[in-house]
Design an enzyme around this catalytic site. Sequence first.
Site, PDB file in Angstrom:
ATOM      1  N   SER A   1     117.023 -71.824  50.497  1.00 51.27           N
ATOM      2  CA  SER A   1     116.126 -71.554  49.385  1.00 51.27           C
ATOM      3  C   SER A   1     115.471 -72.861  48.902  1.00 51.27           C
ATOM      4  O   SER A   1     114.790 -73.526  49.671  1.00 51.27           O
ATOM      5  CB  SER A   1     116.890 -70.842  48.266  1.00 51.27           C
ATOM      6  OG  SER A   1     116.017 -70.341  47.296  1.00 51.27           O
TER       7      SER A   1
ATOM      8  N   ASP B   1     112.270 -60.720  51.659  1.00 51.48           N
ATOM      9  CA  ASP B   1     112.342 -61.981  50.919  1.00 51.48           C
ATOM     10  C   ASP B   1     110.960 -62.348  50.408  1.00 51.48           C
ATOM     11  O   ASP B   1     109.958 -62.223  51.124  1.00 51.48           O
ATOM     12  CB  ASP B   1     112.879 -63.078  51.856  1.00 51.48           C
ATOM     13  CG  ASP B   1     113.346 -64.319  51.123  1.00 51.48           C
ATOM     14  OD1 ASP B   1     112.588 -64.867  50.304  1.00 51.48           O
ATOM     15  OD2 ASP B   1     114.483 -64.762  51.389  1.00 51.48           O
TER      16      ASP B   1
ATOM     17  N   HIS C   1     116.507 -62.077  49.633  1.00 58.05           N
ATOM     18  CA  HIS C   1     116.815 -63.490  49.454  1.00 58.05           C
ATOM     19  C   HIS C   1     118.289 -63.707  49.108  1.00 58.05           C
ATOM     20  O   HIS C   1     118.795 -63.178  48.122  1.00 58.05           O
ATOM     21  CB  HIS C   1     115.939 -64.057  48.337  1.00 58.05           C
ATOM     22  CG  HIS C   1     115.891 -65.545  48.269  1.00 58.05           C
ATOM     23  ND1 HIS C   1     115.142 -66.311  49.136  1.00 58.05           N
ATOM     24  CD2 HIS C   1     116.490 -66.425  47.421  1.00 58.05           C
ATOM     25  CE1 HIS C   1     115.279 -67.583  48.825  1.00 58.05           C
ATOM     26  NE2 HIS C   1     116.106 -67.689  47.796  1.00 58.05           N
TER      27      HIS C   1
END
Length: 315
Positions: free
Chosen positions: A160, A257, A287
């Site tokens: 991320s 995502d 995610h």
Amino acid sequence: MSFSDRIDPEIVHALATYPAERYIAIGEDPPKARAMTEAINREMRANLPPTDVTVAERMIPGPDCEIPLAIYQPPAPAPRGGLLWLHGGGYIVGVERDDARCIEFAEVVGCTVVSVGYRLAPESTYRESVADSFTALNWMVDSASELGIDARRVAIGGGSAGGGLSAGLALYNRDNQGPELAFQLLIYPMIDDRHDTPSGREVTHPTIWNRDVSFKAWKMYLGEEYGADEVSPYAAATRATDLAGLPPALVTVGTMDLFRDENIDYAQRLMAARVATDLQVYPGVYHGAEMLVPAADVSRRMREGYLAPLKRAIG
């Protein structure tokens, strides 16, 4: 078809159990979000199985302050490969103790992991985050003998925001004649402040990383550059016009995502720049799902999908 209907059935239940309040706090009250994140991390650490991996915490001198590190050492004989790990958290939350991920890297890959507690927004911007990460990378290579690392087998990586910071660090390291890197591991990296893509517009679900909180995080991370036509590629790697000369890369992301389309585009641009690149896209995955629901089949496949290439690169 609703958003939930498009999620892999083994991981969809977590959408109802993860607190939306944490994402709201990331965008509106970072100290509260950090306290919530640390509580979640403590619970995760408490539930981890026994391991032979040792964890040591230390501080190293940084450009403006000391930088906290967590060093994960497997029982594998030296010299080992090394991974500089940059934690996720939207550039707003997170600390160097990222045990669930780093222990698995050390166990499966047999590498030393150095996880960096880089400075966070809004107190700092990307300039300090990149500076801290670059300092930690150089310290890691300079300390290779002490750490039991083969300096020729050093990778950088993150998930991320940590993946986005890793992509920016790879560019910064290239442009500033830093150490040679064997690999960059980009797990659904946060690399584009514009989100001007189908996935960037459609992912608005409140209990996962979504469009609204992402824009708020970018605003804090970029500071005065937020909304500008020109944003540093060290902050948002998709802004880079030249991707040549970067280390081999793996980019992995799920179809549900927010970052899906920008990640796929970045991987394609790396390939066009003749950077050896492995792109993996997992159907029905949102995610962070492979860590939130680790026992699900798709979660195991996703983790195996990035652990195996890392092991080939530095193991």
